[in-house]
Scaffold this motif. Structure first.
Motif, PDB file in Angstrom:
ATOM      1  N   THR A 260      -2.319  19.797  27.475  1.00 16.15           N
ATOM      2  CA  THR A 260      -3.527  20.437  27.996  1.00 16.15           C
ATOM      3  C   THR A 260      -4.535  19.408  28.480  1.00 16.15           C
TER       4      THR A 260
ATOM      5  N   VAL B 289      -1.574  13.422  35.363  1.00  9.73           N
ATOM      6  CA  VAL B 289      -2.016  14.806  35.555  1.00  9.73           C
ATOM      7  C   VAL B 289      -1.286  15.392  36.768  1.00  9.73           C
ATOM      8  N   TYR B 290      -1.145  16.711  36.774  1.00 13.60           N
ATOM      9  CA  TYR B 290      -0.337  17.370  37.804  1.00 13.60           C
ATOM     10  C   TYR B 290      -1.186  18.274  38.686  1.00 13.60           C
ATOM     11  N   ASP B 291      -0.568  18.702  39.786  1.00 15.91           N
ATOM     12  CA  ASP B 291      -1.177  19.681  40.698  1.00 15.91           C
ATOM     13  C   ASP B 291      -2.543  19.210  41.216  1.00 15.91           C
TER      14      ASP B 291
ATOM     15  N   TYR C  56      -4.980  17.870  39.791  1.00 19.12           N
ATOM     16  CA  TYR C  56      -6.108  18.145  38.909  1.00 19.12           C
ATOM     17  C   TYR C  56      -7.035  16.925  38.817  1.00 19.12           C
TER      18      TYR C  56
ATOM     19  N   SER D 262     -11.015  21.253  30.579  1.00 14.36           N
ATOM     20  CA  SER D 262     -11.715  21.585  31.814  1.00 14.36           C
ATOM     21  C   SER D 262     -13.106  20.958  31.796  1.00 14.36           C
TER      22      SER D 262
ATOM     23  N   ARG E 247       8.823  18.821  34.130  1.00 13.25           N
ATOM     24  CA  ARG E 247       7.895  19.845  33.627  1.00 13.25           C
ATOM     25  C   ARG E 247       8.267  21.216  34.180  1.00 13.25           C
TER      26      ARG E 247
ATOM     27  N   GLU F 131       6.963  15.459  36.832  1.00 12.28           N
ATOM     28  CA  GLU F 131       6.561  16.719  37.459  1.00 12.28           C
ATOM     29  C   GLU F 131       7.778  17.648  37.590  1.00 12.28           C
TER      30      GLU F 131
ATOM     31  N   PRO G  38      -5.604  14.242  28.938  1.00 11.82           N
ATOM     32  CA  PRO G  38      -4.509  15.153  28.617  1.00 11.82           C
ATOM     33  C   PRO G  38      -4.015  14.947  27.184  1.00 11.82           C
TER      34      PRO G  38
ATOM     35  N   MET H 191      -0.894  20.614  31.936  1.00 12.59           N
ATOM     36  CA  MET H 191      -1.455  20.085  33.181  1.00 12.59           C
ATOM     37  C   MET H 191      -1.414  18.568  33.220  1.00 12.59           C
TER      38      MET H 191
ATOM     39  N   LYS I 276       0.970  26.334  29.989  1.00 13.05           N
ATOM     40  CA  LYS I 276       1.484  25.405  30.997  1.00 13.05           C
ATOM     41  C   LYS I 276       0.731  24.080  30.906  1.00 13.05           C
TER      42      LYS I 276
END
Lengths: 395, 395
Positions: B185, B222-224, B226, B188, B311, B308, B179, B329, B327
């Protein structure tokens, strides 16, 4: 593909480390108790209890998010104040926190000061016998020339005639290290005065200051009540490089400082260049927890009586066997002459007895060997008959 | 008298530090609670309890003379083993302790790798937005050229056309940071694959490897859910630079590592050059106590739920007000566009409200600002109406 100089530096391990690793291998074969390892300067006397108590106390009382946070690059204000106050109390100086830049140990202090000072064509002078990493940092970090003044082997003070011949208009700074690694010699007040006088004269002659870099990790390890002259009082253009590795027996924690006195020429710029060099070399700040530890323990030392006992045992033992040795007044090293002029051959012969000694060549002083006596006293006692056997080979 | 470059680097404080210090001054006048300081990346979530527990335990159980002793230059064997084992468990890799070189934090990791690699005429590529110290280390530590690939502002992935134009036969390495600081960011898997493909092709074309330097201090943030692609699995000539500053909330303790995979071209030489660079830059070993701490805490993180929450609050709050923002990540930064093209003017205007934001110019990305949200949630809540007022000035 890679930097040639870094590759060479990384591949060529220091002689001291080589011998230490050899000892570890031998220990696996013949047993640790049969190895007489005098190679490393790793203090064997534990840190004073105050270090452990302070650590425990800090962890309990300061919230983690504050305790482990970044400090500003030159260090935590109160810590720097504490360093200055301790020096003032002990040496009658008038330093303030603004004179102190906390570092990740003496190696960082030295490499930062060298980097801060160096300009193209610079020369840095070292006095044999000297700590071999000086050459590495002068050549590879400061990209400058390392000029060695040969040893004055009768007392390891300074050979001033040779020194005066070594000074040129390119001389940027002179590194001293008293108490000295590897000889244990402490520079007398007379030596410091004479050194300051020459530097003052030559600075005037060349029209620019010649700096003194005083590397003092062994400052607190002196014997027989010797009072060390504090160098900034004799020469204003002095950077003091300090480390708590040896005095507090915590070399692995990497904590020390650079002192930049107000009286130095362009002191503000000097301090800024130190900050810049720290940043460039990748030092964000000195380890935060240990900054606070040394602030509470400054001025203390580990129990030096063990080193004092070891010094006596070894110095007297070896000189009785016929070894010639300048009596060390500080640090924890003995630097006797080897019994044959080729010190590498001598140290190799010693290896047959699993007696691990460091040849003096890397310190710029052939015909000598370094014996590090920050080891267990009983190992020294057991080693003396072994030294005796080795000495007999030369009779 | 002093090194010009060090003096300049030391005098020009980083913009981030400038703003932080301004905030401290303002806090003295208007009160800390009236300052909305989003400048520093200093984690506000405390280190996990395991850090404090491990510290306490180590101090109690390991004798001081062992605990605080020098480690070998690449680190304590068991510690290096633990780092490798943790990576293998989490990323399905097959590292051994021989791949790990412990460092004094990410800044040391980076400056060491850059120094290890750099040869005359080398170029190093960075992708905007990038951490400003990269330029400092590339230019002043590695004495090389810093080549910037402009930001792809719609998603902060890589602008591959611009990247391909930036590669030359002088390109020694490419730095990535995912990140990302300042944008948050995460690259990917597609981005990493494409990057690896181009680097492989160009390495073949130029007849020498182009290295990838993956700076990963935010790897664990890292969030969600990922899943971060682990870069060495996609490109063999990758140095991983890691630090525990952010994941374990202890940036002041300066502890991290460099990973040199076996699959790298001339991996043995690469590791040796890293060791050489460490020595030259004055790093004797990484802080010993904290080597042992991270060995026990590797893989853990501080409580990320606060970040989190922050954010969400900030991202939703600001985008509702009309700020354009990719957004994030990972990491703990938001990098929105400023409401006027001149981000310095915008951040100056924000200062009137004691809203301290970092202009994007230093990150190579004008027209943006960095908002560091590793701060107290309630400060963010109180800051939103202030952001609103500022935004209204532009309506």
């Amino acid at each position: 593909m890679f930097s040639e100089a870094m590759l060479l530096t990384g591949k060529k391990r220091s002689t001291i480390r080589e011998i230490f690793e050899y000892g570890n291998q031998r220990a696996k074969i013949v047993g640790r108790e049969n190895i007489f390892d005098f190679s490393l300067g790793n203090p064997n006397v534990p840190a004073p209890n105050a270090v452990t108590d302070t650590l425990t106390d800090l962890i309990k009382t300061i919230p983690a998010e504050k305790l482990h946070a970044y400090s500003s690059a030159p260090g935590i204000d109160e810590v720097r104040e504490s360093m200055a106050a301790d020096l003032n109390k002990r040496f009658g100086t008038t330093f303030r926190k603004e004179n102190i830049y906390m570092t990740v140990g003496a190696a960082a202090s030295l490499s930062i000061v060298l980097k801060a000072l160096s300009e193209p064509e610079d020369e840095f002078i070292v006095f044999a016998p000297f700590f071999p990493e000086y050459r590495c940092w002068i050549e590879n970090t400061a990209h400058a020339r390392c000029v060695m003044v040969p040893a004055k082997i009768e007392d390891f003070q300074i050979d001033f005639e040779a020194f005066e011949r070594s000074l040129t208009k390119h001389t940027k700074a002179v590194i001293i290290n008293s108490p000295n690694n590897p000889s244990g010699t402490v520079y007398s007040e007379e030596t410091i005065k004479k050194l300051a006088e020459i530097l003052t004269d030559r600075s005037a002659e060349y029209g620019h200051p010649i700096f003194l870099i005083s590397d003092e990790p062994y400052r607190e390890i002196v014997y027989d009540g010797y009072k060390l002259p504090f160098v900034t009082k004799y020469y204003k253009n002095t950077f003091v490089c300090y480390s708590y590795s040896k005095s507090l027996s915590m070399p692995g924690e990497r904590i020390g400082y650079v002192l930049v006195p107000d009286e130095m020429d362009c002191a503000g710029d000097a301090f800024a260049a130190v900050c810049g060099a720290g940043r460039v070399l990748g030092y964000v700040c000195a380890p935060a927890l240990f900054q606070r530890v040394v602030a509470k323990c400054t001025g203390l030392t580990s129990d030096l009586s063990v080193y004092e006992k070891n010094r006596k045992l070894l110095y007297e033992g070896l000189t009785e066997m016929g070894f010639k040795c300048v009596k060390p007044m500080g640090a924890f090293y003995l630097f006797p002459q080897t019994l044959e002029p080729d010190e590498i051959a001598f140290c190799e012969r010693a290896k047959k007895y699993d007696l691990l000694l460091v040849p003096g060549g890397d310190f710029g002083c052939p015909g000598h060997m370094r014996i590090s006596y920050c080891v267990k006293t009983e190992m020294i006692e057991r080693s003396l008959p072994v030294f005796e056997k080795l000495a007999k080979e030369y009779k």
